[in-house]
Write an enzyme that holds these catalytic residues in place. Structure first.
Site, PDB file in Angstrom:
ATOM      1  N   HIS A  49       0.835  -1.265  -0.069  1.00 54.24           N
ATOM      2  CA  HIS A  49      -0.073  -0.117  -0.113  1.00 54.24           C
ATOM      3  C   HIS A  49       0.807   1.212   0.038  1.00 54.24           C
ATOM      4  O   HIS A  49       0.696   2.202  -0.679  1.00 54.24           O
ATOM      5  CB  HIS A  49      -0.863   0.140   1.160  1.00 54.24           C
ATOM      6  CG  HIS A  49      -1.944  -0.887   1.264  1.00 54.24           C
ATOM      7  ND1 HIS A  49      -1.762  -2.203   2.277  1.00 54.24           N
ATOM      8  CD2 HIS A  49      -2.910  -1.495   0.700  1.00 54.24           C
ATOM      9  CE1 HIS A  49      -2.903  -2.918   2.311  1.00 54.24           C
ATOM     10  NE2 HIS A  49      -3.427  -2.446   1.170  1.00 54.24           N
ATOM     11  N   ARG A 106      -4.168  -9.892   4.095  1.00 48.21           N
ATOM     12  CA  ARG A 106      -4.640 -11.328   4.586  1.00 48.21           C
ATOM     13  C   ARG A 106      -3.583 -12.206   5.169  1.00 48.21           C
ATOM     14  O   ARG A 106      -3.991 -13.313   5.794  1.00 48.21           O
ATOM     15  CB  ARG A 106      -5.421 -11.942   3.369  1.00 48.21           C
ATOM     16  CG  ARG A 106      -6.863 -11.453   2.916  1.00 48.21           C
ATOM     17  CD  ARG A 106      -7.268 -12.008   1.710  1.00 48.21           C
ATOM     18  NE  ARG A 106      -8.260 -10.808   1.009  1.00 48.21           N
ATOM     19  CZ  ARG A 106      -9.653 -11.316   1.331  1.00 48.21           C
ATOM     20  NH1 ARG A 106      -9.942 -12.291   2.070  1.00 48.21           N
ATOM     21  NH2 ARG A 106     -10.479 -10.558   0.776  1.00 48.21           N
TER      22      ARG A 106
HETATM   23  P1  AMP Z   1      -6.595  -3.544  -0.688  1.00 54.56           P
HETATM   24  O1  AMP Z   1      -6.477  -2.787   0.817  1.00 54.56           O
HETATM   25  O2  AMP Z   1      -6.428  -5.076  -0.409  1.00 54.56           O
HETATM   26  O3  AMP Z   1      -7.893  -3.458  -1.110  1.00 54.56           O
HETATM   27  O4  AMP Z   1      -5.347  -2.759  -1.336  1.00 54.56           O
HETATM   28  C1  AMP Z   1      -5.637  -1.675  -1.696  1.00 54.56           C
HETATM   29  C2  AMP Z   1      -4.733  -1.294  -3.038  1.00 54.56           C
HETATM   30  O5  AMP Z   1      -3.475  -1.731  -2.848  1.00 54.56           O
HETATM   31  C3  AMP Z   1      -5.182  -2.017  -4.284  1.00 54.56           C
HETATM   32  O6  AMP Z   1      -4.967  -1.165  -5.348  1.00 54.56           O
HETATM   33  C4  AMP Z   1      -4.119  -3.155  -4.340  1.00 54.56           C
HETATM   34  O7  AMP Z   1      -4.103  -3.771  -5.562  1.00 54.56           O
HETATM   35  C5  AMP Z   1      -3.067  -2.729  -3.893  1.00 54.56           C
HETATM   36  N1  AMP Z   1      -2.154  -3.466  -3.110  1.00 54.56           N
HETATM   37  C6  AMP Z   1      -2.407  -4.516  -2.368  1.00 54.56           C
HETATM   38  N2  AMP Z   1      -1.509  -5.291  -2.049  1.00 54.56           N
HETATM   39  C7  AMP Z   1      -0.285  -5.042  -2.835  1.00 54.56           C
HETATM   40  C8  AMP Z   1       1.007  -5.383  -2.950  1.00 54.56           C
HETATM   41  N3  AMP Z   1       1.654  -6.407  -2.402  1.00 54.56           N
HETATM   42  N4  AMP Z   1       2.066  -4.506  -3.848  1.00 54.56           N
HETATM   43  C9  AMP Z   1       1.269  -3.329  -4.440  1.00 54.56           C
HETATM   44  N5  AMP Z   1       0.084  -3.199  -4.416  1.00 54.56           N
HETATM   45  C10 AMP Z   1      -0.661  -3.751  -3.596  1.00 54.56           C
END
Ligand code: AMP
Length: 283
Positions: free
Chosen positions: A37, A189
């Site tokens: 993030h 997760r």
């Molecule tokens: P989430 O909080 O999981 O909904 O993710 C929020 C944003 O962070 C989304 O655009 C995801 O694709 C991005 N994201 C999550 N994990 C990663 C990662 N390991 N590397 C880069 N971006 C990520």
């Protein structure tokens, strides 16, 4: 870092920034933040004078209520991480600010096959819930640019299609997947993995790497897929799919010559935690 819980307060601040000529970059998240993030925040900081992150665990994109309930929440640590990344503002709304009672904000767009394949097969309704909240958040924040991770590749394809269908001026920036030292894609997760499953989970990354090597050397998608699924089972995971697809249409391909841009996408259960990852096989 400024913290806003109300739409009106965020918009008042953003309006003043915009009038002062500042461009806004937006990083939507569901919290339990990690360096993946933060890499989005860094990318936004490099291109925009103001960066807004949001933390909102969107109830409409969870098809399994248990998954929503179990989703990790750690606002104190999230605020500290965003502050350390020099994020300018955090929008942390309660559900009724995003979905005010009495207003139907459901987005009705048809994403065709993009929302039916892969995740669409296993998480019915997930993408329409996701598109609804991204659309609503974009309407609130009205950023110049939106930063999203390649980690959620299908989500990114759908958001791109949504922006195209709505003729939105927002620029979508895809940021590379951040990984742990053993290759496991960073994910909120991962916090829920048991020690044994944390040990098994990097097999997803290894399967994607092996798939890339073999596919580039001429193996068929079907052969590569069968081997990868077998490998994931042997590693103690329960794969849902391992698909090799055209990176634009998300339709399956057979061989290297079948599309200009090819991506392998995988989903697997590690115990009771569902993980996804992907790798570009042909850039
Ligand atoms: P989430 O909080 O999981 O909904 O993710 C929020 C944003 O962070 C989304 O655009 C995801 O694709 C991005 N994201 C999550 N994990 C990663 C990662 N390991 N590397 C880069 N971006 C990520």
């Amino acid at each position: 870092m400024l913290i806003f819980k109300k739409v009106a307060d965020l918009q008042r601040w953003l309006g003043a920034e915009r009038r002062a000529g500042k461009r806004a970059g937006f990083v939507p998240t569901m919290g339990a933040l990690h360096h993946g993030h933060l890499s989005l925040v860094h990318a936004a900081k490099a291109e925009c004078e103001r960066v807004v992150a949001s933390i909102f665990v969107n109830p409409t994109q969870f098809n399994d209520p248990k998954d929503l309930e179990k989703y990790p929440r750690m606002p104190g640590q999230d605020i500290a991480l965003l502050t350390s990344a020099y994020c300018d503002a955090l929008f942390m709304p309660p559900v009724e600010e995003v979905y005010p009672p009495g207003r139907n904000l459901t987005l009705h767009l048809d994403f065709g096959r993009l929302e039916q394949v892969m995740e669409g097969r296993f998480r019915p309704g997930h993408f329409s819930g996701m598109a609804t909240v991204v659309h609503r958040l974009l309407d609130i924040v009205q950023p110049d640019r939106l930063y999203m991770g390649q980690k959620d590749f299908q989500q990114l394809c759908i958001v791109r299609d949504m922006l195209r269908q709505l003729q939105s001026p927002v620029g979508l920036v895809m940021c590379p997947t951040m990984r742990e030292a053993d290759g496991l894609a960073m994910s909120s997760r991962n916090l829920r993995l048991s020690p044994a499953m944390r040990g098994a989970a990097p097999a997803i990354y290894r399967a994607l790497q092996a798939a890339k090597n073999e596919f580039v050397q001429g193996s068929t998608a079907a052969g590569v897929q069968a081997q990868a699924l077998n490998y994931l089972h042997t590693a103690g995971l329960q794969p849902e799919y391992f698909d090799i697809v055209d990176g634009v249409t998300l339709e399956p391909v057979q061989g290297y010559a079948d599309a200009a841009f090819i991506v392998a996408c995988a989903a697997a259960w590690a115990g009771d935690v569902r993980l996804i990852d992907n790798e570009v096989l042909k850039p």
